[in-house]
Design an enzyme around this catalytic site. Structure first.
Site, mmCIF file in Angstrom:
data_model
loop_
_atom_site.group_PDB
_atom_site.id
_atom_site.type_symbol
_atom_site.label_atom_id
_atom_site.label_comp_id
_atom_site.label_asym_id
_atom_site.label_seq_id
_atom_site.Cartn_x
_atom_site.Cartn_y
_atom_site.Cartn_z
ATOM 1 N NE ARG A 107 -3.835 0.522 2.023
ATOM 2 C CZ ARG A 107 -5.060 0.600 2.538
ATOM 3 N NH1 ARG A 107 -5.294 1.410 3.557
ATOM 4 N NH2 ARG A 107 -6.039 -0.136 2.048
ATOM 5 C CG HIS A 134 -8.418 -0.195 -2.730
ATOM 6 N ND1 HIS A 134 -7.589 -1.260 -2.395
ATOM 7 C CD2 HIS A 134 -9.062 0.133 -1.574
ATOM 8 C CE1 HIS A 134 -7.726 -1.529 -1.111
ATOM 9 N NE2 HIS A 134 -8.606 -0.709 -0.590
ATOM 10 C CD GLN A 137 -13.075 -2.362 -0.454
ATOM 11 O OE1 GLN A 137 -12.319 -2.215 0.497
ATOM 12 N NE2 GLN A 137 -14.251 -2.963 -0.325
ATOM 13 C CG ASP A 224 -13.640 5.971 -1.044
ATOM 14 O OD1 ASP A 224 -13.456 5.732 0.170
ATOM 15 O OD2 ASP A 224 -12.696 6.093 -1.857
ATOM 16 C CB CYS A 263 -14.200 0.877 0.038
ATOM 17 S SG CYS A 263 -13.856 2.649 0.079
ATOM 18 N NE ARG A 291 -10.262 -5.565 0.819
ATOM 19 C CZ ARG A 291 -9.559 -4.498 1.225
ATOM 20 N NH1 ARG A 291 -10.171 -3.481 1.804
ATOM 21 N NH2 ARG A 291 -8.252 -4.429 1.031
#
Ligand code: CP
Ligand code: NVA
Length: 312
Positions: A107, A134, A137, A224, A263, A291
């Site tokens: 990340r 991402h 996700q 988000d 998310c 996830r």
């Protein structure tokens, strides 16, 4: 010689590959330790490095536990623990990692760093969130949609007529939903204020600036945060995003039976109301669980392990 597989944007996956990963994710969920069934051990004895240059709750927890459930050792590395923070090159870091671990998840901020890690090393690199993308996700999100709309799936398990409307900042989540959603067959609309939209040439998603018309006919509304990690939290940004949140009224303006996804992390009162976040029309907490299962399947895919062992 087989090529090294990476997951940098998610567009590395073809539709059959994405759907195979999702099938495996559902299988892993059904075999989860809570059911008392044995772990798959498809990565027995291996190690996976997980580097976090930005904060994380879900990704960190689900990856660490998921790697262990596959029989491998998760090696969590924070930037202040690595020589990378003192100027060692990405090239040399990639070479070191490649001598010790089977794969690396990272990340970070720049997508270019991820690309360099992949180019300079000999092991799979998995994007655990960058400024641009991402994909982990979205794999979990697509899995959640397969669970939520079992009667709306195509023969191969993909999506042909389901419509997702993302409402908010045109950020990494918007981009990944648009790119990977298209691979899976989702119809995606990105509803963002002017100045905060995805680039028109970036994806095949429909772009809209009006929440009411943008969500018309949508089966899924997706939220988000308004301020992503690394973004400047300005009054101007917040003012622009006012009105780009999901509440019950916006769900009512979507298709009958529409659900809400997020998310997370959530900021109730901004991009989503508390009523929706904890209400009957959300599948957000299923997304959280998925996830782990989706990432386990993705790790098996990049490492050609488990059901992907015979892949070319
Ligand atoms: N959704 C997500 O990636 O959450 P974290 O930032 O907590 O990992
Ligand atoms: N767009 C958000 C996603 C958090 C999971 C961010 O990058 O901070």
């Amino acid at each position: 010689m087989t090529t090294t597989r990476h997951l940098l944007t998610g567009t590395e996956l073809s539709r059959p590959e994405l759907l195979a990963v999702l099938r495996r994710a559902h299988e892993l969920k059904a075999q989860a330790p809570a059911d008392g069934l044995p772990h798959p051990h498809s990565l027995d004895g291996r190690s996976v490095a997980l580097i976090f240059h930005k904060p994380s709750t879900r990704t960190r927890i689900s990856m660490e536990v998921g790697v262990r459930e596959l029989g491998a050792h998760p090696l969590i590395l924070r930037p202040d623990e690595m020589q990378l923070s003192r100027g060692e090159s990405v090239k040399d870091t990639a070479r070191v990692l490649s001598r010790h671990v089977a794969a690396v998840g990272i990340r970070t901020t720049a997508d270019a760093l991820l690309e360099e890690l992949a180019a300079e090393g000999t092991i799979p690199v998995v994007n655990l969130l960058t400024d641009g993308h991402h994909p982990c996700q979205v794999a979990a999100d697509l899995m959640t949609l397969q669970e939520a709309f079992p009667d709306r799936l195509a023969d191969d398990g993909g999506f042909d007529d389901l419509h997702l409307a993302y409402v908010g900042d045109g950020n990494n989540m918007a981009r990944s939903l648009a790119l990977m959603g298209a691979i899976g067959g989702l119809r995606v609309t990105v509803v963002s204020p002017e100045g905060y939209t995805l680039g028109p040439g970036e994806t095949t998603a429909t772009l809209s600036s009006d929440p009411q018309t943008g969500v018309a006919g949508a089966d899924v509304l997706y939220a988000d945060v308004w301020v992503s990690m690394g973004d400047e939290d300005s009054d101007e940004r917040r003012a622009a995003l006012q009105g780009y949140g999901i509440d019950d009224a916006l769900l009512d303006a979507a298709a009958p039976g529409a659900i809400a996804l997020h998310c997370l992390p959530a900021h109730p009162g901004e991009e989503i109301t508390e009523d929706v976040l904890y209400g009957a029309r959300q599948r957000i907490w299923d997304q959280v669980e998925n996830r782990r299962h989706a990432q386990k399947a993705l790790l098996e895919w990049v490492l050609r392990a488990g059901p992907f062992a015979d892949d070319a």
